[in-house]
Motif scaffolding. Structure first.
Motif, PDB file in Angstrom:
ATOM      1  N   ASN A  66      21.616 -34.577 -13.917  1.00  0.00           N
ATOM      2  CA  ASN A  66      22.617 -34.099 -12.961  1.00  0.00           C
ATOM      3  C   ASN A  66      23.202 -32.755 -13.421  1.00  0.00           C
ATOM      4  OD1 ASN A  66      24.742 -34.546 -14.816  1.00  0.00           O
ATOM      5  ND2 ASN A  66      24.953 -36.670 -14.150  1.00  0.00           N
ATOM      6  N   TYR A  67      23.954 -32.137 -12.537  1.00  0.00           N
ATOM      7  CA  TYR A  67      24.521 -30.809 -12.786  1.00  0.00           C
ATOM      8  C   TYR A  67      25.338 -30.777 -14.068  1.00  0.00           C
ATOM      9  CZ  TYR A  67      27.456 -26.689 -12.269  1.00  0.00           C
ATOM     10  OH  TYR A  67      28.098 -25.510 -12.491  1.00  0.00           O
ATOM     11  N   SER A  68      26.165 -31.803 -14.271  1.00  0.00           N
ATOM     12  CA  SER A  68      27.034 -31.838 -15.442  1.00  0.00           C
ATOM     13  C   SER A  68      26.230 -31.878 -16.741  1.00  0.00           C
ATOM     14  CB  SER A  68      27.956 -33.057 -15.352  1.00  0.00           C
ATOM     15  OG  SER A  68      28.776 -33.144 -16.485  1.00  0.00           O
ATOM     16  N   SER A  69      25.159 -32.657 -16.772  1.00  0.00           N
ATOM     17  CA  SER A  69      24.317 -32.751 -17.964  1.00  0.00           C
ATOM     18  C   SER A  69      23.648 -31.420 -18.271  1.00  0.00           C
ATOM     19  CB  SER A  69      23.241 -33.817 -17.775  1.00  0.00           C
ATOM     20  OG  SER A  69      23.822 -35.083 -17.609  1.00  0.00           O
ATOM     21  N   VAL A  70      23.143 -30.776 -17.230  1.00  0.00           N
ATOM     22  CA  VAL A  70      22.486 -29.476 -17.412  1.00  0.00           C
ATOM     23  C   VAL A  70      23.493 -28.454 -17.913  1.00  0.00           C
ATOM     24  CG1 VAL A  70      21.315 -27.577 -16.225  1.00  0.00           C
ATOM     25  CG2 VAL A  70      20.686 -29.952 -15.711  1.00  0.00           C
ATOM     26  N   ARG A  71      24.638 -28.433 -17.317  1.00  0.00           N
ATOM     27  CA  ARG A  71      25.692 -27.485 -17.713  1.00  0.00           C
ATOM     28  C   ARG A  71      26.099 -27.701 -19.173  1.00  0.00           C
ATOM     29  NH1 ARG A  71      28.109 -22.803 -15.629  1.00  0.00           N
ATOM     30  NH2 ARG A  71      30.171 -22.771 -16.481  1.00  0.00           N
ATOM     31  N   THR A  72      26.240 -28.952 -19.582  1.00  0.00           N
ATOM     32  CA  THR A  72      26.591 -29.272 -20.965  1.00  0.00           C
ATOM     33  C   THR A  72      25.524 -28.768 -21.922  1.00  0.00           C
ATOM     34  OG1 THR A  72      27.872 -31.207 -20.292  1.00  0.00           O
ATOM     35  CG2 THR A  72      27.084 -31.157 -22.575  1.00  0.00           C
ATOM     36  N   MET A  73      24.261 -29.003 -21.586  1.00  0.00           N
ATOM     37  CA  MET A  73      23.162 -28.562 -22.445  1.00  0.00           C
ATOM     38  C   MET A  73      23.124 -27.029 -22.531  1.00  0.00           C
ATOM     39  SD  MET A  73      20.763 -29.245 -24.495  1.00  0.00           S
ATOM     40  CE  MET A  73      20.579 -30.995 -24.294  1.00  0.00           C
ATOM     41  N   LEU A  74      23.304 -26.355 -21.407  1.00  0.00           N
ATOM     42  CA  LEU A  74      23.318 -24.890 -21.417  1.00  0.00           C
ATOM     43  C   LEU A  74      24.465 -24.362 -22.273  1.00  0.00           C
ATOM     44  CD1 LEU A  74      22.438 -24.134 -17.687  1.00  0.00           C
ATOM     45  CD2 LEU A  74      20.997 -23.721 -19.693  1.00  0.00           C
ATOM     46  N   ASN A  75      25.628 -24.987 -22.168  1.00  0.00           N
ATOM     47  CA  ASN A  75      26.770 -24.567 -22.987  1.00  0.00           C
ATOM     48  C   ASN A  75      26.482 -24.744 -24.478  1.00  0.00           C
ATOM     49  OD1 ASN A  75      28.390 -23.748 -20.851  1.00  0.00           O
ATOM     50  ND2 ASN A  75      29.382 -25.742 -20.655  1.00  0.00           N
ATOM     51  N   LYS A  76      25.847 -25.873 -24.843  1.00  0.00           N
ATOM     52  CA  LYS A  76      25.509 -26.106 -26.250  1.00  0.00           C
ATOM     53  C   LYS A  76      24.511 -25.069 -26.749  1.00  0.00           C
ATOM     54  CE  LYS A  76      26.464 -31.028 -26.455  1.00  0.00           C
ATOM     55  NZ  LYS A  76      25.928 -32.377 -26.697  1.00  0.00           N
ATOM     56  N   LEU A  77      23.512 -24.770 -25.938  1.00  0.00           N
ATOM     57  CA  LEU A  77      22.528 -23.757 -26.331  1.00  0.00           C
ATOM     58  C   LEU A  77      23.174 -22.385 -26.474  1.00  0.00           C
ATOM     59  CD1 LEU A  77      19.507 -24.905 -24.154  1.00  0.00           C
ATOM     60  CD2 LEU A  77      19.666 -24.976 -26.658  1.00  0.00           C
ATOM     61  N   GLU A  78      24.133 -22.096 -25.606  1.00  0.00           N
ATOM     62  CA  GLU A  78      24.836 -20.810 -25.700  1.00  0.00           C
ATOM     63  C   GLU A  78      25.717 -20.772 -26.947  1.00  0.00           C
ATOM     64  OE1 GLU A  78      26.924 -17.643 -22.711  1.00  0.00           O
ATOM     65  OE2 GLU A  78      27.142 -19.761 -22.232  1.00  0.00           O
ATOM     66  N   GLU A  79      26.405 -21.857 -27.260  1.00  0.00           N
ATOM     67  CA  GLU A  79      27.238 -21.921 -28.463  1.00  0.00           C
ATOM     68  C   GLU A  79      26.408 -21.713 -29.729  1.00  0.00           C
ATOM     69  OE1 GLU A  79      29.212 -25.699 -28.380  1.00  0.00           O
ATOM     70  OE2 GLU A  79      30.381 -25.181 -26.596  1.00  0.00           O
ATOM     71  N   LYS A  80      25.175 -22.215 -29.720  1.00  0.00           N
ATOM     72  CA  LYS A  80      24.286 -22.068 -30.872  1.00  0.00           C
ATOM     73  C   LYS A  80      23.620 -20.700 -30.924  1.00  0.00           C
ATOM     74  CE  LYS A  80      23.193 -26.939 -31.375  1.00  0.00           C
ATOM     75  NZ  LYS A  80      22.114 -27.947 -31.477  1.00  0.00           N
ATOM     76  N   GLY A  81      23.825 -19.879 -29.898  1.00  0.00           N
ATOM     77  CA  GLY A  81      23.275 -18.532 -29.906  1.00  0.00           C
ATOM     78  C   GLY A  81      21.882 -18.405 -29.314  1.00  0.00           C
ATOM     79  N   HIS A  82      21.385 -19.466 -28.676  1.00  0.00           N
ATOM     80  CA  HIS A  82      20.041 -19.427 -28.101  1.00  0.00           C
ATOM     81  C   HIS A  82      20.009 -18.813 -26.696  1.00  0.00           C
ATOM     82  CE1 HIS A  82      18.556 -21.779 -31.415  1.00  0.00           C
ATOM     83  NE2 HIS A  82      19.433 -22.720 -31.173  1.00  0.00           N
ATOM     84  N   LEU A  83      21.136 -18.862 -26.014  1.00  0.00           N
ATOM     85  CA  LEU A  83      21.243 -18.333 -24.649  1.00  0.00           C
ATOM     86  C   LEU A  83      22.461 -17.444 -24.527  1.00  0.00           C
ATOM     87  CD1 LEU A  83      20.728 -21.534 -22.427  1.00  0.00           C
ATOM     88  CD2 LEU A  83      19.051 -19.755 -22.883  1.00  0.00           C
ATOM     89  N   GLU A  84      22.416 -16.605 -23.509  1.00  0.00           N
ATOM     90  CA  GLU A  84      23.600 -15.852 -23.091  1.00  0.00           C
ATOM     91  C   GLU A  84      23.627 -15.918 -21.574  1.00  0.00           C
ATOM     92  OE1 GLU A  84      22.908 -12.003 -24.712  1.00  0.00           O
ATOM     93  OE2 GLU A  84      21.312 -11.535 -23.309  1.00  0.00           O
ATOM     94  N   HIS A  85      24.788 -15.628 -20.994  1.00  0.00           N
ATOM     95  CA  HIS A  85      24.846 -15.673 -19.533  1.00  0.00           C
ATOM     96  C   HIS A  85      25.610 -14.473 -18.989  1.00  0.00           C
ATOM     97  CE1 HIS A  85      28.935 -17.284 -20.125  1.00  0.00           C
ATOM     98  NE2 HIS A  85      29.162 -16.821 -18.907  1.00  0.00           N
ATOM     99  N   ARG A  86      25.353 -14.228 -17.724  1.00  0.00           N
ATOM    100  CA  ARG A  86      26.138 -13.235 -16.988  1.00  0.00           C
ATOM    101  C   ARG A  86      26.518 -13.876 -15.658  1.00  0.00           C
ATOM    102  NH1 ARG A  86      20.907 -11.904 -15.930  1.00  0.00           N
ATOM    103  NH2 ARG A  86      20.426 -11.364 -13.776  1.00  0.00           N
TER     104      ARG A  86
END
Length: 91
Positions: free
Chosen positions: A3-23
């Motif tokens: 679901n949306y919430s799970s995906v959002r949580t995973m993306l946030n974790k990946l961003e916190e670890k430095g693997h992703l960035e967003h705009r």
């Protein structure tokens, strides 16, 4: 499917670890990897060699060559040239 919430949580974790960035594009977040494909490949290969081959690049290369016996002459030449170049480097 997640679901949306799970995906959002995973993306946030990946961003916190430095693997992703967003705009932000309007109300949407657009994510992109922080590593180039080449750096990501090298990092992943290092992990595979360390975890599956006890850190031995020679064992990993042998396993890869055993896995694919359909290398073209040009690909074999590329491998041979890389090995030859490594042999000539002062170590």
């Amino acid at each position: 499917s997640p679901n949306y919430s799970s995906v959002r949580t995973m993306l946030n974790k990946l961003e916190e670890k430095g693997h992703l960035e967003h705009r932000e594009e309007g109300r949407r977040y657009v994510y992109a990897p922080t590593l180039s494909p080449g750096k990501a490949q090298r990092s992943t290969l290092r992990e595979v060699v360390r975890n599956l081959f006890g850190g031995s690049a020679a064992k990993a290369m042998t396993a890869l060559l055993d896995l694919d016996d359909s290398l073209t002459p040009a690909e074999l030449q590329e491998v041979e040239e890389k090995i030859r170049a490594l042999k000539t480097v002062d170590r």
